[in-house]
Scaffold this active site. Structure first.
Site, mmCIF file in Angstrom:
data_model
loop_
_atom_site.group_PDB
_atom_site.id
_atom_site.type_symbol
_atom_site.label_atom_id
_atom_site.label_comp_id
_atom_site.label_asym_id
_atom_site.label_seq_id
_atom_site.Cartn_x
_atom_site.Cartn_y
_atom_site.Cartn_z
ATOM 1 N N PRO A 42 125.120 -0.292 21.585
ATOM 2 C CA PRO A 42 124.615 -0.247 22.887
ATOM 3 C C PRO A 42 124.255 1.118 23.373
ATOM 4 C CG PRO A 42 126.747 -1.112 23.283
ATOM 5 C CD PRO A 42 126.691 -0.992 21.802
ATOM 6 N N CYS A 43 123.666 2.056 22.751
ATOM 7 C CA CYS A 43 123.190 3.192 23.607
ATOM 8 C C CYS A 43 122.396 3.093 24.812
ATOM 9 C CB CYS A 43 122.650 4.152 22.466
ATOM 10 S SG CYS A 43 121.227 3.582 21.698
ATOM 11 N N HIS A 44 121.825 1.766 24.826
ATOM 12 C CA HIS A 44 120.799 1.844 26.232
ATOM 13 C C HIS A 44 121.678 1.643 27.373
ATOM 14 C CE1 HIS A 44 121.952 -2.362 24.511
ATOM 15 N NE2 HIS A 44 121.737 -2.922 25.767
#
Length: 177
Positions: A133-135
């Site tokens: 989850p880079c967001h």
């Protein structure tokens, strides 16, 4: 050998890639580093792993936190892998800042500090969006910056998870737009 398939999400088309070990890529159509780590000799084929990944995505896009992690095969430098491992630890619906990840990397390496910009580069090159989850990473000032899939997708994903997007700001210029 890598295999690919597509997935239609509420925020756009997604290309999935996998090898015999696990998922190697999950890219939104048109994103900044689209299919960058995809082997030129890949084959479009529905391998069994894709059923699990699509089920994970179905759960995620229905607004539920998936209760399993499909096998992933992260391909990157030692530094990138260490950053991506930290991304995996960010809880669903929560956010962190690049500087906090930099502090964790520095501590694990026995360093006094680490560049948040270097961390940002690794976060931005994460080849397995959403699942890794880079967001969930934002700028120190709460800026929704640094998402290769685009700022609107980042907002949509964070909103879906119930993250506090109302406390965040949209940059007026930069690479995330």
């Amino acid at each position: 050998m890598q295999y690919t398939t597509t997935y239609s999400s509420p925020v756009g088309g997604i290309l999935l890639a996998a090898d015999e070990i696990g998922l190697t890529g999950l890219w939104f159509d048109g994103e900044k580093f689209y299919a960058k780590s995809l082997d030129p000799e890949h084959e479009e084929k529905e391998v069994p792993l894709f059923k699990d990944v699509k089920h994970w995505l179905d759960l995620y896009f229905s607004g539920r936190k998936p209760d399993f992690m499909p096998p992933v095969h992260m391909l990157g430098s030692t530094f990138q892998l260490s950053v991506w491992h930290i991304l995996e630890q960010i809880p669903y619906g929560q956010i962190t800042i690049y500087g906090e990840i930099a502090k964790q990397i520095a501590a694990s390496r026995g360093l006094a500090q680490m560049s948040a910009q270097a961390v940002g580069g690794a976060v931005g090159h994460n080849p397995i969006s959403i699942i890794i989850p880079c967001h969930r990473v934002v700028g120190t000032n709460g800026s929704l910056t640094g998402y290769a899939g685009g700022i609107q997708k980042k907002i949509a994903l964070l909103t879906l998870e119930g993250a506090p997007v109302d406390t965040l700001s949209i940059p007026t210029k930069g690479t995330a737009l």
